[in-house]
Design a protein around this motif. Structure first.
Motif: not given
Lengths: 317, 353
Positions: B5-23, B233-242
């Motif tokens: 279902l990755n087609a439904a993933m956001p093309a997240d350009s606005s936040l992609a640069e500003a927000s690092p992946e949560p590590v 944000t939803a993107g960060e929560q996804q990276a955390m697995g929530v």
């Protein structure tokens, strides 16, 4: 009663921890005496907060506590920095409290009844529930299920630990799911709410005891007064959100003075025994069938009862 | 089940640069101006009153909608709605918090903040779904449960705890969608499921940014820093697995194109139900338990001695000192002090004898 000394006391030589002032009745309490009375004011009955070691010593039979998972430590999953980085706050809390996180769990005995027990300590970052606290409560519940021991959780917490973000929130789901399994397996759970039990801890495992007990005048609330005032500009009436209020509204079975808590638990544990496992019950019944007084085979009867009990547990969970 | 279902993933350009992946352990730059603005823009999107709420979304993406009311115990909570509806081929029970889009409606809906009767209505509907073999789809959009006197009196905390418990053991598939604000326990009470979806501009947090700021920064003005620090944000929560899957919002956001938002969300819900419905219930429940059982991050130093004894070793004290920096210096580790729990509000008195 204040002692009048004929001379001016030498302040420098005075140990700072000798006396404590009761916030309710303003009485000066001698700390050694306060410890002897389980940190309850002799004059007005004000319950001071209890550290985890004192709580375990009060509730459990002497030398029966065996701590488990003592090595669990919080990490910093979000890289959280407010006015201080979260790891710094953790280290400071470890130093000042001498414990690794805000909960301790293990097995022990209360008047000879084996229990799995988890005790929270407000002194460690306000007893806040992060991943470690959630994990310990969950492991206590899972062990209680596996070893078929009644579970006792003594809560003292300001709520979920903000520094762990939604991972702290997820501890509500983790602990409650484990308690649901415990209830389905017929293993009882007693929740003891002490001052304070608020936020995410109250909205998860603390509220879900088969029997809920609370210490007198303990603050027990979903949203603290500050949150209410900040969110909906509503000031809450006095005496609100106290143990007696919860009792009056049917969410607490008994408000129990600290001095009586162990005896009350002991009495409850006479009833709150894990239900016999179904298979074991039917086998035992079959061995004893031969009793001509019953028109139906005893094993069937017992099975039906076991079914009814499981059903009741389920509908309650 | 979320693969493909990755087609439904956001093309997240606005936040992609500003927000690092949560590590793990990564130091987050709460003072980064650009990051703060990007995150705060999402918080405002999530709270936008024109954003389509539960009933609007359900009416746009589902058919045969029948709303049901009342908890059978106290009353009907307008802040939490539910009933039957049909997603594609799947008849289902839906439940969600409901905000209003006008001031008057928002007041009537209590700004999407349910009382205990709301969660008890939800539980009633969950059980009904289980009995009828219908899947459950929930829509999360609340600042939190109502934190007032009436709500405490009727046991909102107990109702949240019970609802979490009912969902964790419910013998039917559950799909949860964070559509706007996922505010704390009031959100989680209807967000325990087999798969957790979120719209791109949704947020999910343990406390509101304002609440976090006023406690940790002692100033509500620090809400933006708090929003960044909590990674809500939803993107960060996804990276955390929530959150399992984030659905991109069209145009300027969901409020700008509600139909297209509903179409995308509806398609994803149908796909998830297609995947979940054939599964054996026992496996489904075990997976659901494990999904939340895994949540959390901690280290296990694996020692069996009690921490107090261990802290007395020199190596451990050094490690503590080095690990924590300046804050530790000068603070001598001592034995458990019985008075420490009361230190803050009841300092030992020295002036009087």
């Amino acid at each position: 009663m204040p002692i009048k000394l004929p001379f001016r006391p030498r302040r420098q030589g005075f140990p700072p921890d000798l006396w404590t002032k009761c916030p309710t009745c303003q009485e000066m309490l001698y700390n050694k005496q306060l410890e002897k009375s389980l940190r309850v004011c002799d004059k007005c009955g004000h319950h001071f907060r209890l550290r985890v070691d004192a709580r375990l010593a009060q509730l459990l039979d002497h030398d029966t506590f065996q701590e488990r998972d003592a090595g669990l430590e919080s990490v910093d999953p979000l890289g959280f920095v407010d006015q201080r980085p979260y790891p710094e706050r953790l280290a400071a809390a470890r130093t000042s409290t001498g414990i690794r996180d805000a909960a301790m769990w293990g097995t022990g005995a209360i008047g000879g009844h084996g229990v799995a027990i988890c005790v929270m300590d407000f002194a460690f970052m306000g007893g806040s529930m992060g991943s470690v606290v959630g994990e310990k409560v969950t492991r206590a519940a899972e062990a209680a299920l596996a070893e078929r021991l009644p579970l006792v959780v003594v809560s003292a917490s300001g709520g979920a630990r903000m520094q762990e973000g939604t991972l702290a929130l997820m501890q509500l789901a983790k602990t409650v799911a484990a308690l649901v399994r415990l209830a389905e397996a017929g293993v009882p759970y007693v929740s003891v709410m002490t001052d304070p039990t608020t936020g995410g801890v109250f909205a998860s495992y603390a509220a879900l005891g088969d029997v809920n007990l609370a210490e007198p005048d303990a603050l027990i609330a979903f949203a603290g007064a500050r949150v209410s005032a900040g969110t909906i500009a509503e000031t809450l009436p006095d005496g609100f959100q106290r143990a007696e209020f919860l009792f009056a509204h049917g969410f607490v079975d008994q408000v129990v003075k600290r001095a009586d808590l162990r005896d009350v638990l002991l009495g409850l544990l006479g009833y709150l025994r894990p239900a016999p496992q179904r298979r074991a019950v039917s086998t035992a019944a079959q061995n004893g069938s031969g009793n001509g007084l019953l028109s139906r085979p005893l094993s069937t009867l017992v099975d039906v009862r076991a079914d009814a009990r499981t059903g009741a547990e389920r509908s309650r969970g | 089940m979320v693969d493909g279902l990755n087609a439904a993933m956001p093309a997240d350009s606005s936040l992609a640069e500003a927000s690092p992946e949560p590590v793990l352990g990564h130091q987050h730059r709460v003072d980064d101006e650009a990051l703060r603005e990007a995150v705060w823009a999402r918080v405002q999107q999530a709270r936008n009153v024109k954003r389509p709420h539960t009933l609007e979304l359900v009416r746009l993406m589902a058919s045969e909608v029948i709303e049901l009311h009342g908890d059978r115990l106290f009353g009907d909570d307008p802040a939490l709605v539910g009933g039957f509806c049909r997603f594609g081929q799947h008849r289902a029970v839906f439940v969600g918090q409901q905000k209003g889009s006008e001031v008057e409606e928002n007041v009537a809906r209590n700004f999407g903040m349910p009382h205990a009767e709301g969660y008890r209505k939800a539980m009633r509907l969950f059980r009904l779904a289980e009995r009828l073999g219908l899947p459950v789809v929930t829509f999360v959009d609340t600042p939190g449960a109502y934190p007032g006197a009436a709500s405490e009196e009727r046991g909102v905390a107990e109702s949240i705890a019970r609802s979490i418990g009912v969902m964790s053991g419910l013998r039917t598939p559950i799909v949860c969608v964070i559509t706007g604000e996922g505010g704390s326990g009031g959100a989680l009470a209807i967000a325990v499921g087999d798969v957790i979806l979120a719209l791109e501009n949704a947020i999910y947090s343990v406390i509101s940014p304002e609440g976090c700021a006023s406690i940790l920064w002692r100033s509500p003005e620090a809400a933006q820093q708090a929003a960044v620090a909590m990674r809500l944000t939803a993107g960060e929560q996804q990276a955390m697995g929530v959150i399992d899957l984030v659905i991109a919002e069209p145009a300027e956001g969901a409020h700008d194109a509600p139909e297209e938002t509903a179409r995308r969300l509806g398609a994803t819900i149908v796909a998830q139900l297609d995947a979940l419905m054939p599964r054996a219930l026992d496996d489904l429940l075990d997976d659901r338990y494990d999904r939340f059982r895994r949540m959390g991050a901690f280290a296990d130093s694996g020692t069996s001695v009690t921490p107090r004894q261990e802290r007395q070793s020199l190596g451990d004290r050094l490690r503590l000192l080095l690990g924590s920096g300046r804050g530790m210096l000068g603070a001598e580790p001592g034995p458990l002090r019985p008075a420490a729990a009361d230190d803050q509000d009841e300092p030992p008195l020295r002036e009087d004898v």
